[in-house]
Design a protein around this motif. Structure first.
Motif, PDB file in Angstrom:
ATOM      1  N   ALA A  37      33.507  39.061  49.806  1.00 53.15           N
ATOM      2  CA  ALA A  37      33.973  38.084  48.541  1.00 53.15           C
ATOM      3  C   ALA A  37      35.530  38.395  48.294  1.00 53.15           C
ATOM      4  CB  ALA A  37      33.369  38.631  47.333  1.00 53.15           C
ATOM      5  N   ALA A  38      35.916  39.574  48.686  1.00 49.04           N
ATOM      6  CA  ALA A  38      37.275  39.834  48.172  1.00 49.04           C
ATOM      7  C   ALA A  38      38.024  39.311  49.553  1.00 49.04           C
ATOM      8  CB  ALA A  38      37.590  41.324  48.394  1.00 49.04           C
ATOM      9  N   ILE A  39      37.650  39.365  50.747  1.00 52.77           N
ATOM     10  CA  ILE A  39      38.325  38.859  51.727  1.00 52.77           C
ATOM     11  C   ILE A  39      38.529  37.083  51.559  1.00 52.77           C
ATOM     12  CG2 ILE A  39      38.653  38.067  54.416  1.00 52.77           C
ATOM     13  CD1 ILE A  39      37.150  41.146  54.463  1.00 52.77           C
ATOM     14  N   LYS A  40      37.487  36.530  51.274  1.00 55.07           N
ATOM     15  CA  LYS A  40      37.337  35.295  51.079  1.00 55.07           C
ATOM     16  C   LYS A  40      38.313  34.666  49.854  1.00 55.07           C
ATOM     17  CE  LYS A  40      32.759  34.347  52.683  1.00 55.07           C
ATOM     18  NZ  LYS A  40      33.177  33.762  54.034  1.00 55.07           N
ATOM     19  N   HIS A  41      38.535  35.390  48.786  1.00 60.60           N
ATOM     20  CA  HIS A  41      39.274  35.291  47.611  1.00 60.60           C
ATOM     21  C   HIS A  41      40.858  35.326  47.994  1.00 60.60           C
ATOM     22  CE1 HIS A  41      40.874  35.152  43.602  1.00 60.60           C
ATOM     23  NE2 HIS A  41      41.605  36.196  43.929  1.00 60.60           N
ATOM     24  N   LEU A  42      40.907  36.311  48.968  1.00 57.56           N
ATOM     25  CA  LEU A  42      42.368  36.584  49.401  1.00 57.56           C
ATOM     26  C   LEU A  42      42.832  35.514  50.416  1.00 57.56           C
ATOM     27  CD1 LEU A  42      42.289  40.665  49.218  1.00 57.56           C
ATOM     28  CD2 LEU A  42      43.559  39.031  47.735  1.00 57.56           C
ATOM     29  N   SER A  43      41.827  34.858  51.071  1.00 62.29           N
ATOM     30  CA  SER A  43      41.816  34.039  52.167  1.00 62.29           C
ATOM     31  C   SER A  43      41.878  34.755  53.673  1.00 62.29           C
ATOM     32  CB  SER A  43      43.194  33.169  52.204  1.00 62.29           C
ATOM     33  OG  SER A  43      43.042  32.468  50.943  1.00 62.29           O
ATOM     34  N   TYR A  44      42.469  35.983  53.509  1.00 58.61           N
ATOM     35  CA  TYR A  44      42.794  36.793  54.856  1.00 58.61           C
ATOM     36  C   TYR A  44      43.121  38.221  54.441  1.00 58.61           C
ATOM     37  CZ  TYR A  44      47.698  36.563  54.925  1.00 58.61           C
ATOM     38  OH  TYR A  44      49.037  36.906  54.658  1.00 58.61           O
ATOM     39  N   ILE A  45      43.138  39.303  55.553  1.00 62.72           N
ATOM     40  CA  ILE A  45      43.518  40.413  55.288  1.00 62.72           C
ATOM     41  C   ILE A  45      44.053  40.605  56.615  1.00 62.72           C
ATOM     42  CG2 ILE A  45      42.641  41.541  53.369  1.00 62.72           C
ATOM     43  CD1 ILE A  45      40.824  43.272  55.330  1.00 62.72           C
ATOM     44  N   GLN A  46      45.373  41.444  56.676  1.00 63.81           N
ATOM     45  CA  GLN A  46      45.829  41.856  57.993  1.00 63.81           C
ATOM     46  C   GLN A  46      45.218  43.028  58.575  1.00 63.81           C
ATOM     47  OE1 GLN A  46      49.995  41.454  58.534  1.00 63.81           O
ATOM     48  NE2 GLN A  46      49.889  43.241  60.344  1.00 63.81           N
ATOM     49  N   ILE A  47      44.259  43.067  59.852  1.00 61.89           N
ATOM     50  CA  ILE A  47      43.824  44.266  60.391  1.00 61.89           C
ATOM     51  C   ILE A  47      44.943  44.890  60.731  1.00 61.89           C
ATOM     52  CG2 ILE A  47      42.110  45.274  61.723  1.00 61.89           C
ATOM     53  CD1 ILE A  47      40.179  42.806  61.067  1.00 61.89           C
ATOM     54  N   ALA A  56      46.033  49.994  56.838  1.00 56.52           N
ATOM     55  CA  ALA A  56      46.298  49.161  55.986  1.00 56.52           C
ATOM     56  C   ALA A  56      45.247  48.265  55.373  1.00 56.52           C
ATOM     57  CB  ALA A  56      47.625  48.603  56.304  1.00 56.52           C
ATOM     58  N   HIS A  57      44.550  47.604  56.017  1.00 54.48           N
ATOM     59  CA  HIS A  57      43.430  46.823  55.771  1.00 54.48           C
ATOM     60  C   HIS A  57      42.385  47.533  54.803  1.00 54.48           C
ATOM     61  CE1 HIS A  57      42.072  47.798  59.607  1.00 54.48           C
ATOM     62  NE2 HIS A  57      40.802  47.764  59.140  1.00 54.48           N
ATOM     63  N   HIS A  58      42.035  48.817  55.077  1.00 52.90           N
ATOM     64  CA  HIS A  58      41.255  49.609  54.097  1.00 52.90           C
ATOM     65  C   HIS A  58      41.783  49.978  52.800  1.00 52.90           C
ATOM     66  CE1 HIS A  58      38.645  50.028  57.516  1.00 52.90           C
ATOM     67  NE2 HIS A  58      39.341  50.767  58.290  1.00 52.90           N
ATOM     68  N   TYR A  68      33.901  51.488  48.554  1.00 52.95           N
ATOM     69  CA  TYR A  68      34.315  50.668  49.792  1.00 52.95           C
ATOM     70  C   TYR A  68      34.370  51.848  50.965  1.00 52.95           C
ATOM     71  CZ  TYR A  68      36.864  48.777  53.495  1.00 52.95           C
ATOM     72  OH  TYR A  68      37.302  48.281  54.993  1.00 52.95           O
ATOM     73  N   GLN A  69      33.664  51.482  51.973  1.00 56.93           N
ATOM     74  CA  GLN A  69      33.631  52.315  52.976  1.00 56.93           C
ATOM     75  C   GLN A  69      34.180  51.750  54.384  1.00 56.93           C
ATOM     76  OE1 GLN A  69      29.674  53.459  53.559  1.00 56.93           O
ATOM     77  NE2 GLN A  69      29.259  54.073  51.588  1.00 56.93           N
ATOM     78  N   ALA A  70      34.779  52.369  54.865  1.00 56.91           N
ATOM     79  CA  ALA A  70      35.550  51.543  56.391  1.00 56.91           C
ATOM     80  C   ALA A  70      34.929  50.860  57.276  1.00 56.91           C
ATOM     81  CB  ALA A  70      36.412  52.730  57.215  1.00 56.91           C
ATOM     82  N   ASN A  71      33.345  51.332  57.266  1.00 50.86           N
ATOM     83  CA  ASN A  71      32.665  50.442  58.201  1.00 50.86           C
ATOM     84  C   ASN A  71      32.230  49.133  57.760  1.00 50.86           C
ATOM     85  OD1 ASN A  71      30.916  51.056  56.260  1.00 50.86           O
ATOM     86  ND2 ASN A  71      28.941  51.983  57.540  1.00 50.86           N
ATOM     87  N   PHE A  72      32.697  48.729  56.480  1.00 47.58           N
ATOM     88  CA  PHE A  72      32.247  47.447  56.039  1.00 47.58           C
ATOM     89  C   PHE A  72      32.979  46.251  56.856  1.00 47.58           C
ATOM     90  CE2 PHE A  72      31.636  48.788  51.297  1.00 47.58           C
ATOM     91  CZ  PHE A  72      30.538  49.346  51.695  1.00 47.58           C
ATOM     92  N   ILE A  73      34.216  46.590  57.273  1.00 50.85           N
ATOM     93  CA  ILE A  73      34.803  45.725  58.087  1.00 50.85           C
ATOM     94  C   ILE A  73      34.154  45.383  59.471  1.00 50.85           C
ATOM     95  CG2 ILE A  73      36.992  45.130  59.535  1.00 50.85           C
ATOM     96  CD1 ILE A  73      37.627  44.538  56.463  1.00 50.85           C
ATOM     97  N   ASP A  74      33.704  46.365  60.081  1.00 45.35           N
ATOM     98  CA  ASP A  74      32.974  46.393  61.189  1.00 45.35           C
ATOM     99  C   ASP A  74      31.504  45.790  61.028  1.00 45.35           C
ATOM    100  OD1 ASP A  74      34.956  47.722  62.638  1.00 45.35           O
ATOM    101  OD2 ASP A  74      33.938  49.919  62.238  1.00 45.35           O
ATOM    102  N   GLN A  81      30.965  37.201  59.697  1.00 46.58           N
ATOM    103  CA  GLN A  81      31.511  36.598  58.402  1.00 46.58           C
ATOM    104  C   GLN A  81      32.923  36.580  58.265  1.00 46.58           C
ATOM    105  OE1 GLN A  81      29.302  35.702  55.841  1.00 46.58           O
ATOM    106  NE2 GLN A  81      27.935  35.968  57.352  1.00 46.58           N
ATOM    107  N   VAL A  82      33.638  37.433  59.063  1.00 45.60           N
ATOM    108  CA  VAL A  82      35.041  37.559  59.358  1.00 45.60           C
ATOM    109  C   VAL A  82      35.269  37.598  60.829  1.00 45.60           C
ATOM    110  CG1 VAL A  82      35.352  38.638  57.294  1.00 45.60           C
ATOM    111  CG2 VAL A  82      35.363  40.074  59.159  1.00 45.60           C
ATOM    112  N   PHE A  83      36.695  37.251  61.218  1.00 45.37           N
ATOM    113  CA  PHE A  83      36.905  37.434  62.341  1.00 45.37           C
ATOM    114  C   PHE A  83      38.240  38.242  62.694  1.00 45.37           C
ATOM    115  CE2 PHE A  83      38.863  33.359  61.576  1.00 45.37           C
ATOM    116  CZ  PHE A  83      40.146  33.497  62.120  1.00 45.37           C
ATOM    117  N   GLU A  84      38.498  38.832  63.799  1.00 46.34           N
ATOM    118  CA  GLU A  84      39.693  39.476  64.051  1.00 46.34           C
ATOM    119  C   GLU A  84      40.513  38.587  65.073  1.00 46.34           C
ATOM    120  OE1 GLU A  84      41.611  44.030  65.392  1.00 46.34           O
ATOM    121  OE2 GLU A  84      39.328  43.403  65.306  1.00 46.34           O
ATOM    122  N   TYR A  85      41.944  38.300  65.054  1.00 45.97           N
ATOM    123  CA  TYR A  85      42.656  37.360  65.740  1.00 45.97           C
ATOM    124  C   TYR A  85      43.584  38.244  66.295  1.00 45.97           C
ATOM    125  CZ  TYR A  85      45.669  33.554  67.097  1.00 45.97           C
ATOM    126  OH  TYR A  85      46.608  32.840  67.658  1.00 45.97           O
TER     127      TYR A  85
END
Length: 85
Positions: A37-47, A56-58, A68-74, A81-85
Protein backbone atom coordinates in the motif's frame (compact mmCIF):
# COMPACT_ATOMS: atom_id res chain seq x y z
CA UNK A 1 -3.09 32.36 -13.70
CA UNK A 2 -4.37 30.29 -10.79
CA UNK A 3 -3.83 32.07 -7.48
CA UNK A 4 -3.11 29.63 -4.66
CA UNK A 5 -3.77 30.62 -1.05
CA UNK A 6 -0.74 31.28 1.09
CA UNK A 7 0.06 28.76 3.80
CA UNK A 8 2.29 28.98 6.81
CA UNK A 9 5.53 26.99 7.08
CA UNK A 10 3.85 24.81 9.73
CA UNK A 11 0.93 24.07 7.38
CA UNK A 12 3.37 23.30 4.55
CA UNK A 13 5.27 20.88 6.79
CA UNK A 14 2.04 19.11 7.79
CA UNK A 15 0.94 18.88 4.15
CA UNK A 16 4.28 17.36 3.16
CA UNK A 17 4.12 14.76 5.96
CA UNK A 18 0.53 13.81 5.13
CA UNK A 19 1.22 13.48 1.40
CA UNK A 20 4.16 11.16 2.11
CA UNK A 21 2.26 9.03 4.63
CA UNK A 22 4.48 10.09 7.52
CA UNK A 23 1.99 12.04 9.66
CA UNK A 24 0.80 9.12 11.81
CA UNK A 25 1.99 5.59 12.33
CA UNK A 26 0.35 2.69 10.56
CA UNK A 27 -1.29 4.79 7.83
CA UNK A 28 -0.76 2.03 5.28
CA UNK A 29 -1.37 -0.95 7.53
CA UNK A 30 1.10 -3.62 8.52
CA UNK A 31 3.07 -6.45 7.00
CA UNK A 32 3.56 -7.12 3.32
CA UNK A 33 0.13 -5.62 2.53
CA UNK A 34 1.12 -2.38 4.27
CA UNK A 35 4.39 -2.23 2.34
CA UNK A 36 2.48 -2.75 -0.92
CA UNK A 37 0.00 0.00 0.00
CA UNK A 38 2.85 2.41 0.81
CA UNK A 39 4.60 1.69 -2.50
CA UNK A 40 1.34 2.19 -4.41
CA UNK A 41 0.72 5.48 -2.58
CA UNK A 42 4.23 6.74 -3.31
CA UNK A 43 4.04 5.41 -6.91
CA UNK A 44 7.50 3.88 -6.62
CA UNK A 45 10.55 3.49 -4.43
CA UNK A 46 14.07 3.24 -5.71
CA UNK A 47 15.61 -0.10 -4.84
CA UNK A 48 19.11 0.90 -3.86
CA UNK A 49 22.06 -1.45 -4.18
CA UNK A 50 24.28 0.62 -1.86
CA UNK A 51 24.17 -0.47 1.76
CA UNK A 52 25.79 1.48 4.58
CA UNK A 53 23.51 0.63 7.49
CA UNK A 54 20.68 -0.81 5.41
CA UNK A 55 19.67 -0.39 1.80
CA UNK A 56 17.86 2.92 1.25
CA UNK A 57 14.51 1.50 0.13
CA UNK A 58 14.18 -0.29 3.46
CA UNK A 59 14.54 3.06 5.28
CA UNK A 60 11.73 4.49 3.16
CA UNK A 61 9.32 1.70 4.15
CA UNK A 62 10.58 1.28 7.72
CA UNK A 63 9.43 4.83 8.47
CA UNK A 64 5.93 4.10 7.15
CA UNK A 65 5.15 0.47 8.08
CA UNK A 66 4.97 -0.85 11.65
CA UNK A 67 7.11 -3.98 12.10
CA UNK A 68 8.59 -3.62 8.60
CA UNK A 69 10.95 -6.46 7.65
CA UNK A 70 13.47 -6.42 4.80
CA UNK A 71 11.97 -9.57 3.25
CA UNK A 72 8.67 -7.76 2.51
CA UNK A 73 10.12 -6.41 -0.76
CA UNK A 74 11.21 -9.90 -1.81
CA UNK A 75 7.73 -11.25 -1.08
CA UNK A 76 6.11 -8.48 -3.13
CA UNK A 77 8.54 -9.15 -6.00
CA UNK A 78 7.75 -12.89 -5.90
CA UNK A 79 3.98 -12.17 -5.83
CA UNK A 80 4.45 -9.80 -8.82
CA UNK A 81 2.87 -6.97 -6.83
CA UNK A 82 5.91 -4.78 -7.58
CA UNK A 83 8.75 -5.08 -10.06
CA UNK A 84 12.41 -4.18 -10.09
CA UNK A 85 13.65 -2.33 -13.15
Amino acid sequence: MLQLPEITPKQACKLALISQGLHTSNVFGQGVEGANAAIKHLSYIQIDSISVIQRAHHHCLWGRINNYQANFIDKLLMQKQVFEY
